[in-house]
Write a protein that holds these residues in place. Structure first.
Motif, short mmCIF file in Angstrom:
data_model
loop_
_atom_site.label_atom_id
_atom_site.label_comp_id
_atom_site.label_asym_id
_atom_site.label_seq_id
_atom_site.Cartn_x
_atom_site.Cartn_y
_atom_site.Cartn_z
N HIS B 21 0.88 -1.16 0.11
CA HIS B 21 0.03 0.06 0.14
C HIS B 21 0.75 1.36 -0.01
CE1 HIS B 21 0.64 -0.64 4.17
NE2 HIS B 21 0.81 0.58 4.53
N GLU B 22 2.14 1.30 0.04
CA GLU B 22 2.99 2.43 0.02
C GLU B 22 2.74 3.24 -1.27
OE1 GLU B 22 6.85 2.21 2.05
OE2 GLU B 22 7.70 3.45 0.36
N ARG B 23 2.65 4.38 -1.10
CA ARG B 23 2.38 5.31 -2.34
C ARG B 23 3.82 5.90 -2.74
NH1 ARG B 23 -1.40 9.82 0.18
NH2 ARG B 23 0.62 10.10 1.37
N LEU B 24 3.93 6.26 -3.96
CA LEU B 24 5.22 6.74 -4.62
C LEU B 24 5.55 8.04 -3.73
CD1 LEU B 24 7.46 6.61 -6.40
CD2 LEU B 24 6.08 7.84 -7.92
N VAL B 25 4.63 9.21 -3.35
CA VAL B 25 4.83 10.25 -2.55
C VAL B 25 5.58 9.85 -1.24
CG1 VAL B 25 2.75 10.34 -1.66
CG2 VAL B 25 4.06 12.36 -1.80
N GLU B 39 2.84 16.96 -0.86
CA GLU B 39 1.51 16.51 -0.73
C GLU B 39 0.40 17.41 -0.13
OE1 GLU B 39 0.90 12.80 1.53
OE2 GLU B 39 -1.44 12.87 1.10
N GLY B 40 -0.36 17.75 -1.11
CA GLY B 40 -1.39 18.93 -0.85
C GLY B 40 -2.91 18.20 -0.66
N CYS B 41 -2.85 17.24 -1.15
CA CYS B 41 -4.51 16.80 -1.04
C CYS B 41 -4.46 15.24 -0.94
CB CYS B 41 -5.16 17.16 -2.12
SG CYS B 41 -4.85 16.37 -3.92
N CYS B 46 -4.47 18.46 -6.44
CA CYS B 46 -3.90 19.57 -6.39
C CYS B 46 -2.60 19.70 -7.36
CB CYS B 46 -3.52 20.12 -4.91
SG CYS B 46 -2.19 19.01 -4.26
N GLY B 47 -2.00 18.50 -7.49
CA GLY B 47 -0.85 18.59 -8.72
C GLY B 47 0.51 18.75 -7.75
N THR B 48 0.74 19.04 -6.47
CA THR B 48 1.70 19.44 -5.91
C THR B 48 2.91 18.45 -5.86
OG1 THR B 48 0.91 19.17 -3.80
CG2 THR B 48 0.80 21.37 -4.58
N CYS B 49 2.26 17.15 -6.03
CA CYS B 49 3.14 15.87 -5.95
C CYS B 49 3.51 15.30 -7.40
CB CYS B 49 2.36 14.61 -5.20
SG CYS B 49 0.98 14.08 -6.16
N ILE B 50 3.10 16.02 -8.27
CA ILE B 50 3.58 15.48 -9.67
C ILE B 50 5.13 15.46 -9.85
CG2 ILE B 50 3.56 16.21 -12.20
CD1 ILE B 50 0.77 17.17 -11.72
N VAL B 51 5.52 14.07 -10.20
CA VAL B 51 6.78 13.72 -10.73
C VAL B 51 6.78 13.00 -12.08
CG1 VAL B 51 7.64 13.41 -8.37
CG2 VAL B 51 6.51 11.44 -9.84
N SER B 60 2.16 11.63 -7.69
CA SER B 60 2.80 10.17 -6.69
C SER B 60 1.89 9.75 -5.60
CB SER B 60 4.19 10.82 -6.42
OG SER B 60 3.94 12.03 -5.64
N CYS B 61 0.74 10.96 -5.46
CA CYS B 61 0.06 10.32 -4.22
C CYS B 61 -1.12 9.06 -4.94
CB CYS B 61 -0.91 11.59 -3.77
SG CYS B 61 -2.10 12.27 -4.82
N LEU B 62 -1.13 9.02 -5.91
CA LEU B 62 -2.11 8.05 -6.51
C LEU B 62 -1.23 7.01 -7.06
CD1 LEU B 62 -4.87 10.24 -8.25
CD2 LEU B 62 -4.72 9.42 -5.86
N THR B 63 0.00 6.73 -6.83
CA THR B 63 0.74 5.67 -7.63
C THR B 63 1.40 4.84 -6.47
OG1 THR B 63 1.35 7.44 -9.41
CG2 THR B 63 2.75 5.44 -9.22
#
Lengths: 800, 177
Positions: B21-25, B39-41, B46-51, B60-63
């Motif tokens: 369950h570990e997220r990339l973020v 991590e903004g949301c 919010c897109g602040t975690c985009i890599v 990265s919060c959804l990966t």
């Protein structure tokens, strides 16, 4: 009584430079690259949550929140939670060593609910565990026996708008005996007589939404127990000294045993006040109980449920004018919904009443305002602080009056605005520095108002254009709310480099760059000689809170005073070293220091600084400034509520789709009189950023509660803020510099003013686009979502 | 249950044992210390975690890290070699839009993805791509201008800039008019 030296210094610097155009300064009013820009483009600044990596063996604290928005707590059973893997401790109200209260202005808000819960975000217990996941999971096992009570999510369930009387209901704050938090009024002139003599009267009701700050960084706090029993806290807080006070209170420790440091902040907008205190106190409780570093980390959902919002307003306004367009009287009843707890509600209500008649000459006024509890998420500080709400109503009224009078909205406003020599509704004489008329004229010119206003009126078809204007004024700093002072520390190092520190925080707005620009201008050294240290309650004197657009005005004066005093001493020493005729003749253009008539014969800044160590001349200062005292008479709403005001004119140019009700702002123009531009980049950021946030308020934002007090809009897919696709093509920003004798080089604040008049300018533009008298009256609430605008069009018979 | 994942992050190989369950973020922020990833949301809004994952922008919060065996990840820390700044970074500096800086890494990574696929983007493309990231300070106009300036630099072959020289030229210096 003679003036304190810090007042004399500020006035002297203003007087000396008031005729000097801003472009002739070296650093003041320039685009100086902010101190943290290079670190930010590399992603290096550490926001609180980024620091978790630095601490090994930390524990995590999860807040178990209420299931009901209003209920009595009969029993809390956490025995099952304690058995959950990784759980170390469960903390409830009875475990608090000090006082269980984090109320900002008055003690009405327990940190951990004990007797009852008043909104859905109330915390009933803290789970402390080895991981955040385990803490959250265990939170589900806390069993609270509630006795539900009726829930009030509309302020009109508690308060009657007619006469502002409290309705019969189950008290939310039974301990106070009333759910009316505070009342304010204005009683000036003879309102009844003025209405009798008026040729035009306009009456309407207004509603504004509960706006969420939606700063991109969710809240976080890290508390570290120290060997001496004290605690160090890194937290997202915009007011470290207020956070220290709140934590000290909860822990029962003196101030010097609590150290609060504010790392990089990902936005604040007023929202990082109360919640910073709460998360810091929660982390500190766990840290001292477990003797381990403790972390509080909010998700976006917890952030939205767990921090204060902008007060929703319901108001009824009546304005009277004579045939020639002279404003005769204002009569208003205003209710602000402060949600479950007071937070800064009493001060927000006061600021709202002060600004409730707008930047106009008003001789007759009756205004009553009440701040009322409900079971919504508490409302507190948010950029503008009560002013955007009343300004929405006032500026809509001004357009309605102009329409009734058959006048152009600008012509009507120009007839009534405040100018130099006028008195505000409170009787305060504005003897200088009122740049409102200039701001209006520039805004009209830049926006192309006259041509567009005419042209758009002729357009037909589904895609209409409209252009609207709104004006504003905004009292600087905290005024009659409390002790209004600020401080900075300026320490020149032996190599000539300089450490600048203040307890005022940077939440992103960049105001500290403005302070450095001031110090650099006075000392004659480039801003790059300075290093800005983060706010730390153990390393800086109490600077007061970072609120109320006071950083530039108040912190700027404290900086000016500190730099001035050091400069005086350096001038004296340099004159001796160089043989200048008078210390006044010393020119510092670091690294060069010389007498003004002998530029070729110079010493270096470093040599000068080195000499101060040999000659015993101190080159450090705690700059201090206290605002002139404010004055407020409760019974009449008169006095001198603020020491000065920022003025502004906003023009919005919109397109409204008559078929869908969708509004798009095409272009915007904002012009503010901020006395003097100190930090041009920061001022422009406020102009643009304030507009965009105000546009969200006008068109899309509201924290929606269900009837039982649950919050629907807990994410960015349900709480919409403007994206890059929503913004106007262009936002024109310009400044008027009318000066202010008690401002640093004449400067005033802009943080909050920049959002105040946006919403009414947009809705006035929508009304212009629709071009119907009936619709004009129906456009009385924000956000003006497509649904709402479409409803207005239907009710006005303009759409099916 | 944990998974063994070979991950190349900013050019460096890592062999990680991560729970399913570990997220990339979290892997990037807390295992590898790459805290430019925000991590903004936690919900991909919010897109602040985009890599960039294999060159494409990802939240990265959804990966889940466990799904990335053999993948290449780029974060802001890896945008330029040590001691250098990328044209995108310089452009963001020169257009002076940076305020709180929390969303800025997400914007810069999205700009990288945009310019990798559209070296000469027109205004609508810039707006569309960069609207993936939210900014509450309201710096959108500045960031759009930054993306265009970066495209210009890259077109001119100016990709990396010496960080020390940039610092000397810009740190707390007066720029523009």
């Amino acid at each position: 009584m003679s003036k304190p030296d810090y007042v004399q210094i500020v006035e002297e610097m203003f007087t000396k430079t008031k005729d000097k155009p801003t472009k002739e300064f070296t650093y003041l009013g320039k685009h100086v690259v902010r101190w943290d820009a290079i670190s930010k483009i590399t992603g290096k600044p550490l926001f609180t949550a980024d620091m978790i990596n630095l601490f090994k063996n930390a524990v995590f604290v999860h807040s178990v929140r209420s299931k009901y928005a209003h209920a009595k707590i009969k029993k809390i059973d956490y025995s099952e939670a304690l058995k959950y893997p990784g759980v170390l401790k469960v903390i409830t109200a009875r475990d608090i060593p000090g006082i269980n209260d984090v109320g900002y202005v008055l003690p009405d808000q327990p940190l951990l609910a004990d007797r009852k819960v008043r909104f859905i975000g109330d915390t009933v217990a803290l789970i402390v565990a080895e991981s955040l996941e385990n803490a959250r999971d265990a939170g589900e096992l806390v069993n609270v026996d509630y006795e539900p009570l009726p829930v009030y999510t509309d302020v009109l369930q508690v308060m009657d708008l007619n006469g502002l009387t409290e309705k019969e209901h189950v008290l939310i704050h039974d301990e106070r005996g009333s759910d009316v938090l505070s009342r304010y009024k204005i009683r000036v002139g003879d309102v009844e007589k003025a209405f009798k003599e008026a040729s035009v009267v306009v009456e309407n009701k207004y509603r504004t939404p509960m706006q969420e700050h939606a700063y991109l960084e969710p809240e976080a706090a890290i508390a570290i127990p120290e060997p001496d029993g004290s605690v160090t806290i890194y937290a997202k807080t915009q007011c470290p000294f207020d956070t220290r006070k709140a934590v000290s209170n909860v822990l029962g420790l003196p101030f010097n045993m609590v150290r609060v440091v504010a790392p990089a902040l990902g936005g604040g907008f007023g929202g990082a006040e109360d919640v910073g205190n709460e998360i810091a106190a929660k982390a500190a409780l766990a840290a001292l109980a477990l003797k381990r570093t403790a972390v509080v980390l909010h998700t976006r959902e917890e952030s939205i449920i767990g921090h204060t919002k902008r007060h929703p307003m319901v108001a009824k306004y009546r304005h009277a004018a004579s045939k020639d367009g002279t404003l005769l009287a204002v009569d208003a009843d205003i209710v602000l919904d402060t949600g479950a707890y007071a937070s800064l509600g009493p001060f927000v209500g006061w600021r709202a009443v002060v600004h409730s008649t707008g930047p106009y000459k008003v001789r007759n006024a009756r205004v009553d305002l009440a701040v009322v509890y409900t079971n919504r998420v508490p409302a507190g500080a948010f950029r503008g602080f009560g002013n955007p709400q009343v300004t929405f109503a006032v500026e809509r009224q001004m357009d309605l009056l102009a329409e009734e009078l058959g006048m152009d909205p600008v012509e009507f406003r120009l007839k009534n605005i405040l100018r130099n020599g006028d008195r505000t509704v409170h009787g305060q004489l504005l003897d200088h520095g009122v740049g409102l008329e200039d701001a209006i004229k520039r805004a009209l010119e830049i926006s192309g108002w006259s041509e567009k206003r005419k042209l758009y009126s002729t357009l037909k078809g589904p895609a209409r254009r409209g252009i609207g204007i709104a004006l504003m004024y905004h009292g600087n700093s905290i005024g009659a709310e409390g002790a209004d002072f600020s401080t900075v520390s300026l320490i020149i190092q032996r190599d000539g480099s300089i450490i600048f520190r203040t307890g005022l925080t940077d939440m992103g707005q960049g105001s500290l760059q403005g302070l450095v620009n001031i110090a650099a201008e006075i000392l004659g050294v480039p801003p790059s000689y300075f290093k800005i240290e983060p706010p730390d309650t153990a390393a800086t004197p109490d600077a007061g809170p970072t609120v109320a657009s006071r950083s530039t005005a108040m912190g700027g004066n404290a900086t000016l005073v500190a730099a001035y005093k050091i400069r005086q001493r350096l001038n004296k020493l340099a004159a001796e070293m160089l043989g200048c005729v008078s210390p006044e003749d010393v020119v510092i253009e670091a690294p060069k220091v010389y007498c003004k008539d002998q530029p070729d014969h110079h010493i270096t800044w470093k040599e000068l600084i080195e000499q101060t160590f040999w000659k015993g001349i101190p080159i450090q200062e705690f700059g201090y400034y206290r605002a002139p005292p404010a004055e407020w008479h409760e019974e009449t709403g008169t006095g001198q509520p603020y020491f000065t005001y920022t003025f502004g004119a906003v023009v919005s140019d919109v397109e409204v789709d008559i078929e869908t009700g969708l509004t798009k702002v095409v272009e915007a123009t904002v012009v503010y009189d901020i006395g003097r531009v100190v930090n041009r980049t920061g001022a422009e950021h406020h102009g643009v950023g304030g507009y965009i946030q105000g546009m969200g308020y006008a068109l899309m934002e509201d924290t929606v509660h269900s009837e039982n007090g649950h919050v629907y809009s807990t994410s960015f897919s349900t709480y919409h803020i403007p994206t890059g696709l929503d913004i106007p093509e262009r936002i024109n920003v310009d400044f008027v510099e009318a000066g202010f004798i008690r401002g640093p080089f004449g400067a005033k604040g802009l943080g909050e003013p920049s959002i105040v008049a946006i919403a009414p300018s947009i809705v006035n533009a929508i009304a212009h686009a629709i071009g119907s008298k009936q619709a004009n009256r129906l456009l009385n609430r924000i956000p003006a979502t497509p649904d709402f605008v479409r409803g207005v069009l239907k009710r006005a018979g303009l759409a099916r | 249950m944990s998974f063994k994942v070979n991950l190349k992050v900013n050019g460096k190989e890592h062999v990680l044992e991560v729970p399913a369950h570990e997220r990339l973020v979290d892997t990037l922020r807390y295992r590898l210390g790459l805290t430019s990833v925000k991590e903004g949301c936690g919900r991909g809004e919010c897109g602040t975690c985009i890599v960039l994952v294999n060159g494409l922008p990802r939240h990265s919060c959804l990966t889940l890290t466990a799904t990335l065996d053999g993948a290449e990840v780029l974060t802001l820390e890896g945008l330029a070699p040590e001691g250098k700044l990328h044209a995108i970074q310089l452009a963001y500096l020169e257009t002076r839009g940076v305020q709180c800086g929390f969303c800025t890494p997400g914007f810069m990574m999205m700009t990288k993805a945009l310019l990798d696929t559209h070296p000469e983007p027109h205004q609508e493309q810039v707006k569309e791509w960069l609207s993936s990231v939210l900014c509450r300070c309201g710096s959108y106009h500045y960031y759009f201008a930054a993306a265009k300036l970066a495209a210009k630099y890259i077109k001119e072959g100016k990709i990396y800039f010496d960080e020390k020289q940039v610092r000397e030229k810009y740190h707390m210096k007066v720029i523009g008019r």
